[in-house]
Enzyme design. Structure first.
Site, PDB file in Angstrom:
ATOM      1  N   GLU A  23       0.861  -1.175   0.000  1.00 49.32           N
ATOM      2  CA  GLU A  23       0.000   0.000   0.000  1.00 49.32           C
ATOM      3  C   GLU A  23       0.900   1.228   0.000  1.00 49.32           C
ATOM      4  OE1 GLU A  23      -3.995  -1.695   2.310  1.00 49.32           O
ATOM      5  OE2 GLU A  23      -2.902  -0.003   3.171  1.00 49.32           O
ATOM      6  N   GLU A  48      -5.865   8.756  10.306  1.00 44.56           N
ATOM      7  CA  GLU A  48      -4.543   8.289  10.727  1.00 44.56           C
ATOM      8  C   GLU A  48      -4.193   8.718  12.146  1.00 44.56           C
ATOM      9  OE1 GLU A  48      -3.584   6.358   8.532  1.00 44.56           O
ATOM     10  OE2 GLU A  48      -4.320   7.130   6.631  1.00 44.56           O
TER      11      GLU A  48
END
Lengths: 427, 290
Positions: free
Chosen positions: B45, B56
């Site tokens: 990724e 995040e």
């Protein structure tokens, strides 16, 4: 209360729900609660909300005829005095609504973000009033320039979490609050502070704030027998704007003008990733930020740029999706004024009417001066749109801004300002 | 043509590491990706940093800041991918605004001159050209994904969706209709970040989607070979690891370490995670039953 927006949370192309998967169920739960309690008054939610707005919030606020401004501009100027709401700003309308809704939903904890601190203060007050634990995220830059509100939040019992990411302003605080919410979604409600974020927040916050235009409409008819020709409100995220406009949107003869922060320039410095303004309605492009598709200040690649305004409360790179839609539909006019004009307007209202306005509201007042003042270089269409009877939404009071005003006035040439040098170095 | 099925073609569990491209600079980042492949990565990724990474945790937020400060742009990202010399499928992980805005004009209204309205197609087209195989877009729920799904179908790329512990049964159906490549099973609530332990939630989450005919990769909080083993033995077809690897890069930046040394540590960590996953596969109830 009623709602005229589609159930899918879209305003034309704008709005929607662009959030991490973990938050989607919470948003569905919120939409369900909003429809039941707010739109359908289940368990008497709306009755309780309105009673608390009266008793705790001090509503209704006056629609005051501003004598000296009216004389200056040769038009009848009225001020919707949201600065007189408990806490000193319109923000309490929404914060009280959401904290009460969280209580009805059985949530046990409140989180919120704040830029200028007014929303954080209102949320801390509402949470204390309704006995809910409350944590507020605030950018470090804003903590530095909005100390009075920082103290008020702490005094009301809220935990304050400084956010150091990015430039440490509202944009970063919103991202951080979303992360908290994603982690604690089971028992926590995120009190979004403006008509931004994923559906149903933009619609729900507008409904809680629409008490402003509901009252203003009624007061106009009582006080001068008709509706105003125009309603003028400052626009950062857009909550006082949508609150002031909501019940006038269907009245096509009433001009609605959203005044954005033009900052020091309308240009964007893509190299530096900075817009020296917060005028996303006037200069932004379509984008997706903080859960909604709306107008956003961004660079050519879609990275969000830092915004700027002398007013911390307007300093945000996005704007509510419904407001973006109404501007595209030409129902709302998007205009802007710069930092200096806002400071001038701040001093003018303070001196001429005895009201110290928030720097946010000063932008709305500055627009009147730019179009109608003695030195105006007016736009004839704009003068006509303002009409003879003008309601300006005075979104909040300026006590929180005094340190900024002293500092900024001292370093600029603001012709109508008193000498600020004696205060330089702090109050 | 997506190569994502290759990552899950064998019975071995897939190890899918995440890195923010350009962290801390393009050249180092290239060596780090190669090190991860040498360490056993089956798919990578590749994060394209966005200024507002709302899903995040602190580790990846900081990586995003480092990368953006280093000047990464979507075009620089595409050039990076084009130059990569690794033979594993590549997934682009980023936020929707970057796809939405790529190639669009800055004006606000359609119908003005040669205005190019914003939308995901130009980004997907370019991604396909440089060799991207699919996307993970954490702020794009399945309900808002029709335009991106259409573009992915047009260019034959995969679109991975996340299933969270809170995802309702009704929404599982919506996601199932949109997902391809693999489903990203979020092991616990919250944002990304390495954890001391992995959640018991994993087995339960996997059970809810057991009959989906798409591989299940588990992410969020996996930071050691033991975690990897446990997640795989709970039934995962793959593991996704981000923060534990980004921590190694952050340590390299903070202590001014040589890129080759950091790459060495990444290789070693990748090896540990891959071996853990393989051990987990041997220990799984499925394997014991054979």
């Amino acid at each position: 209360m009623s709602s005229d927006s589609a159930a899918d949370g879209k305003f034309g192309e704008y709005g929607g729900q662009y959030v991490p998967e973990a938050l989607m169920p919470a948003i569905e739960e919120l939409r369900d609660a909003y429809e039941r309690y707010v739109l359908e008054n289940e368990d008497g939610f709306v009755d309780e909300f309105r009673e608390r707005l009266r008793q705790f919030g001090g509503r209704p606020t006056p629609l005051q005829h501003a004598e000296h401004l009216s004389e200056r501009y040769g038009r009848e100027v009225y001020l919707k005095r949201e600065d007189l709401v408990h806490g000193g700003a319109h923000k309490l309308n929404n914060a009280l609504g959401q904290v009460l809704l969280a209580k009805y939903m059985g949530k046990e904890r409140i989180v919120a973000e704040t830029g200028a601190g007014q929303h954080g203060t209102a949320t801390a007050m509402a949470a204390a009033h309704l006995d809910m634990p409350c944590e507020i995220y605030m950018g470090e830059t804003d903590i530095g320039r909005q100390r009075p509100n920082v103290f008020r939040m702490r005094i009301n019992g809220a935990e304050l979490n400084p956010v150091t990411a990015g430039r440490g302003t509202l944009k970063e605080a919103i991202s951080e609050t979303m992360r908290d919410w994603a982690t604690n979604v089971d028992d926590t409600h995120y009190v979004v502070g403006s008509v931004v974020g994923p559906a149903p927040f933009p619609e729900m916050v507008r409904e809680f704030q629409s008490v402003i235009s509901e009252e203003a409409r009624k007061q106009s008819e009582e006080q001068f027998g008709t509706l105003p020709d125009s309603v003028v409100a400052c626009a950062g995220g857009g909550s006082n704007t949508m609150g002031a406009f909501a019940r006038f949107v269907d009245d096509e003869n009433v001009s609605l003008l959203a005044v954005e922060a033009g900052g020091s320039s309308l240009a964007v410095d893509e190299e530096e990733g900075v817009a020296p303004n917060s005028a996303s309605l006037s200069t932004g492009g379509q984008g997706v930020l903080h859960g909604a598709r709306t107008k956003v200040l961004q660079d050519e690649w879609g990275q969000i740029v830092e915004s700027h305004s002398v007013s911390a409360g307007l300093d945000y790179a996005g704007v509510g999706p419904e407001l973006a839609y109404l501007v595209d539909e030409d129902r709302v006019g998007a205009v802007n004024v710069g930092d200096d004009a806002a400071l001038e307007a701040f001093h003018r209202l303070s001196q001429e009417e005895g009201i110290i306005p928030a720097l946010e509201s000063s932008h709305a007042l500055a627009y009147l001066e730019e179009q109608l003042g003695p030195d105006a270089d007016p736009d004839e269409g704009a003068r006509e749109a303002l009409g003879d009877r003008i309601v300006v939404n005075l979104s909040g009071r300026g006590d929180k801004d005094l340190e900024t005003v002293i500092e900024e006035t001292d370093k600029r040439d603001i012709p109508n300002a008193p000498d600020m040098s004696e205060f330089a170095g702090g109050l | 043509m997506s190569r994502l099925p290759e990552a899950f073609a064998t019975d071995d569990p897939a190890f899918i590491p995440y890195l923010a491209v350009g962290d801390p600079d393009i050249a180092s980042s290239k060596q780090y990706v190669e090190a991860l492949v040498e360490g056993g990565a089956d798919c990578i990724e590749l994060g394209l940093p966005f200024s507002e990474p709302i899903a995040e945790g602190p580790t990846i937020q900081k990586a995003v800041v480092r990368s953006l400060s280093g000047g990464i742009t979507p075009e620089a990202y595409f050039e990076f991918v084009e130059d990569l010399d690794v033979d594993v499928p590549l997934v682009c992980m980023t936020y929707y605004n970057l796809l939405f805005r790529y190639g669009a004009d800055s004006g606000t209204k359609a119908g003005e001159g040669d205005y190019e309205a914003p939308g995901p197609r130009p980004f997907v087209k370019r991604a396909a050209e440089v060799g991207i195989d699919g996307f993970v877009i954490p702020d794009l729920p399945a309900e808002e994904a029709d335009d991106l799904r259409a573009a992915c179908d047009e260019f034959d790329l995969d679109l991975v969706f996340i299933v969270a512990p809170t995802t309702t049964e009704a929404r599982l159906d919506t996601i199932r209709e949109q997902v391809s490549g693999y489903v990203y099973v979020q092991a616990r609530m919250g944002v990304t970040g390495a954890q001391a332990d992995v959640s018991d939630q994993t087995a339960e989450s996997l059970a809810r989607i057991a009959d989906w005919d798409v591989p299940k990769a588990v992410g969020f909080g996996i930071s050691s070979g033991d975690h990897a083993a446990r997640v795989v033995s709970a039934g995962a077809d793959g593991i996704i690891v981000g923060s534990a690897l980004v921590d190694i890069i952050a340590d390299g930046v903070e202590n001014d370490r040589a890129t080759a040394d950091v790459a060495g540590d990444l290789r070693e960590k990748a090896h540990e995670l891959k071996q853990g996953a393989l051990r987990g596969a041997r220990e799984s109830p499925e394997a014991e039953g054979q």
